[in-house]
Structures are given as C-alpha cells and as structure tokens.
Design an enzyme around this catalytic site. Structure first.
Site, PDB file in Angstrom:
ATOM      1  CB  THR A 121      29.482  -7.850  39.859  1.00 29.72           C
ATOM      2  OG1 THR A 121      30.392  -6.742  39.030  1.00 29.72           O
ATOM      3  CG2 THR A 121      29.059  -6.974  40.865  1.00 29.72           C
ATOM      4  CG  ASP A 167      32.968  -4.047  37.601  1.00 23.99           C
ATOM      5  OD1 ASP A 167      34.166  -3.923  37.511  1.00 23.99           O
ATOM      6  OD2 ASP A 167      32.261  -4.539  36.583  1.00 23.99           O
ATOM      7  CG  MET A 170      39.006  -4.730  35.156  1.00 23.35           C
ATOM      8  SD  MET A 170      38.618  -6.275  35.105  1.00 23.35           S
ATOM      9  CE  MET A 170      39.356  -7.102  33.649  1.00 23.35           C
ATOM     10  N   GLY A 171      36.785  -1.037  36.088  1.00 23.03           N
ATOM     11  CA  GLY A 171      35.767  -0.322  36.682  1.00 23.03           C
ATOM     12  C   GLY A 171      35.084   0.617  35.467  1.00 23.03           C
ATOM     13  NE  ARG A 172      31.451  -0.959  30.865  1.00 27.84           N
ATOM     14  CZ  ARG A 172      32.171  -1.334  29.778  1.00 27.84           C
ATOM     15  NH1 ARG A 172      32.286  -0.380  29.163  1.00 27.84           N
ATOM     16  NH2 ARG A 172      32.589  -2.597  29.639  1.00 27.84           N
ATOM     17  CD  GLN A 180      41.495  -5.636  37.538  1.00 30.89           C
ATOM     18  OE1 GLN A 180      41.242  -4.653  38.172  1.00 30.89           O
ATOM     19  NE2 GLN A 180      42.357  -5.544  36.205  1.00 30.89           N
TER      20      GLN A 180
END
Length: 411
Positions: free
Chosen positions: A141, A143, A187-189, A299
């Site tokens: 992942t 993330d 990105m990054g929730r 990314q």
C-alpha cells in the site's frame, strides 16, 4: 504436490509486481509446489474462474527483471468485499469447489487493508472446515497504513516520487520574484505518511515545503491562513503539502463540498479537491498569486522513480511468503520489523492477519510538530532509508519496457 494461486487487489503501486516476481520465483525454485496459478482481478477473478498459468510465462531471468520494473498490477485488481461466511455460505462453497478443481494448497493475496480482510475470512473458513489450505497476505500500500509492519512495499517508491516532484515544484516556484502560494495535494485518507514524505527535499538543502498538514491532526482553515501569512512575511513563496483526507473539528473532510460523495465497495469515499479548496481560500483571504497541484495517480505507480530499497524488499517479502507457507504458516500477513535506521536493517516475519485486517497505522502524533503544520526529526529518520537507491530500467526505443502477462484462461 499441491498447486498455488496468487492474486493482487486494491490500489496499484510501483512495487507490487516485484512481490509477485519474488513469489513466483521462490515457488519455482522450491520444487515443492506444482502449478503456479494467478487469478486475474483479485478475488473477483478467482470466483469467475479467470485463472492463468504463471509458471509458463517466464522463460528467462530478464522477464522477472522487467516485471519488477512494471508499475501497477500485472494480474489486475478489484475492490470486492468478501461477505462473512454466514451471510453467503454458497459463495464459500463455490470457493471450495474452485480450490478443489485446481488442487490449490496455497493462496497468496497481495494487497492492503481491505485485502487482508479477505485473507482473514478465507483463513478462518478453511480452518473451520478442516481443509489444509494455507492462506498468506503479502502487504502492499502506498498509504503505508497497514498495522503490524514497519512499512509496506509500494510506500517507499511513492514517497520517493512525491519528494522528487515537490523538489522540482520548489525549483519552479522560485523562478519569479513575486508573492505566491503553491499547494500540493497528496494522497492519504486517514494516514499522512505520503504527505509527510514531501518534507524530504529539505534533506538536500531546500527550505520548503514550509507547511505540511496531515489527517492525524484537526485542520483549522483560519489557522491555515494565519500560517500562510506568517510564511509570506518571511519569504515571497509559500509552498504547502496537504493530505487529501484532512478533516475539520467536526470530523468532516475539509474539502467535502469539492468531492463527489461516491464510495467504493468498502464504503470509502473517493477523495480529491482539498487543493482546490485551499487555493480558493488563499485567493479570498490572502489575495496573492496561488495555484494548486494534485499529483493524482502518478504518485502511486511511477516506475521511473522506483526506490531500489522498495523493490528489493517487495521481491524479498514475496519470496518469504512462499517459504513461510511451505513451513506451515497460514492466516498471517508478512511483515517488516525494523532493526535499526543507521545502518538500515529489517527482519521479515509474519503476524496473525486477524490482528491486522480492518485496522490502520497512523502517523504517531509525536512525529508531527505541536502546531500541527509540520513533521519532526523522527519522521526523517524513518523515511530516508525507504527511498534509498535507484533502479536500472530495461528500455526499448528510449522508453521503459513493461511486462504484460498473456492472459489465456486455464481449463
């Protein structure tokens, strides 16, 4: 001699095919596994019977090298939530039939949080029914939010791409001698690991980005404007890195009005828009030149900036997954355990997937500054080893070569 089945799931990364390469090579090398099958498009493909022969597709070592430098997912992906067995027993009976048909004794699933939920459910099913089928999750992942492992394959290359891109943005911003604000949406929730990596240009002499905002800290728009004004009082160019998932004090996404509200099969909202939201806010409250940049899908799987550490570890953890399965492990996810930063050393182990599925690893609050607009030195120590080294890409006509699987379905 039992056969193995491997599949990929979730979002693409630049290093996920290196884990696939490591697993295939180790399975062939072991001499203890029969056929090496791959399911196209994750569990959905497995259920649909879209299964291909992987062993036959690699005739030379160079094929594996090209596969490891190929971004995204050679086997394809899905975002399918496997229901609980009691909710759909017929589905699990179908899975049993597929595994019997192909004589599957080992199943490997390369994926993130939601994929580990599938690994957990399948492991519990086969354990409950007394079937000797070993199920192992291989992490990936960008993330970096999988718990139980120091980091996840795919993150290092994404971090390297973000850091390099931000460094280039910094150079661009300083071309003109005029007040400006540049906002980079990353990105990054719920986890801010990727946005934190935007700070790495400082390790090569850059003084930006000046502000970094992560989802782990409540985002205050008024404080953001004060932060920007303070930076502009010191320098003409303010560069901001922000996670797409930053939230307000009431728990809503800061850019909620800029988002579609569409959700995936796991209930996750599709995020984007915080850059545009902050751009409008700065234009209204500060009044200087402002622009926002969304790195978007580049990314997550830009193979031209692969981290050699990331690719090497991704291959190795795929290989170790096969070894652990042959030693009797099941119901686990492969993990990295960091031994030291300098010199950088990790061990590969495994942990029960039930302790990992549906959980998240967030950036420690101690690694974010007190003001909530930057990172601390501990984060640099953590990040730097993960982006080390370059990968030599096989090319043709000046373009990188990619490995594309032949997807003829086995009968």
């Amino acid at each position: 001699m039992s056969n193995m089945l491997i599949a990929q799931s979730g979002g693409p990364t630049a290093a996920i095919n290196a884990s696939l390469s490591g697993a295939i090579q180790e399975a062939i090398r072991s001499g203890e596994i029969g056929q090496v099958y791959g399911a196209l498009n994750g569990v959905e493909g497995m259920l649909a019977g879209t299964i291909i022969d992987l062993r036959a597709q690699f005739s030379r070592q160079e094929d594996f090298t090209i596969l490891e430098c190929t971004p995204a997912m050679a086997l394809g992906s899905c975002r399918f939530r496997l229901p609980q067995e009691e909710e759909d027993p017929a589905l699990y009976q179908k899975i049993d039939g597929i595994f019997r048909r192909y004589d599957i004794g080992y199943f490997f699933y390369i994926g993130g949080n939601d994929s580990m939920d599938t690994v957990d459910k399948l492991s519990r099913h086969f354990a409950r029914t007394g079937q000797d089928i070993r199920i192992i999750g291989i992490p990936k992942t960008i993330d970096n939010d999988l718990p139980g492992t120091d980091h996840s394959p795919g993150f290092g290359s994404a971090a390297k791409f973000i850091a390099t891109s931000v460094l280039e943005i910094i150079r661009d911003c300083y071309v003109y001698d005029t007040d400006s604000v540049t906002i980079v949406e990353i990105m990054g929730r719920n986890a801010g690991w990727l946005a934190a990596s935007a700070a790495l240009p400082r390790t090569v002499g850059a003084r930006a980005p000046h502000l970094i905002y992560l989802p782990e800290v409540v985002f205050d728009p008024e404080q953001f404007i004060r932060d920007v004004k303070e930076i502009l009082s010191l320098t003409r160019n303010c560069i901001v890195a922000v996670s797409e998932g930053v939230r307000l004090s009431d728990g809503t996404f800061a850019a909620e009005n800029f988002q579609s509200g569409v959700v995936d099969a796991f209930g996750h909202r599709y995020l984007s828009g915080v850059g545009k939201y902050l751009e409008a806010l700065v234009r209204d409250k500060v009044g200087c030149k402002v622009r926002s940049i969304e790195l978007n899908v580049l990314q997550r799987c830009s193979s031209h900036l692969l981290s050699a550490t990331d690719v090497r570890e991704a291959r190795k953890i795929g290989s170790y997954a096969i070894r652990f399965a042959l030693q009797g492990q099941t119901g686990v996810m492969m993990v990295f355990e960091r031994v030291s930063n300098r010199p950088y050393m990790v061990r590969i182990g495994c942990r029960p997937v039930a302790e990992i599925a549906n959980r998240e690893q967030l950036v420690p609050r101690a690694w974010i500054n007190k003001q909530g607009n930057d990172i601390t030195e501990e984060m640099f120590d953590y990040l730097l080893p993960l982006i080390e080294g370059e990968v030599s890409h096989p090319t043709q006509n000046g373009m990188p070569q990619h490995f594309v699987l032949e997807k003829s379905i086995v009968g």
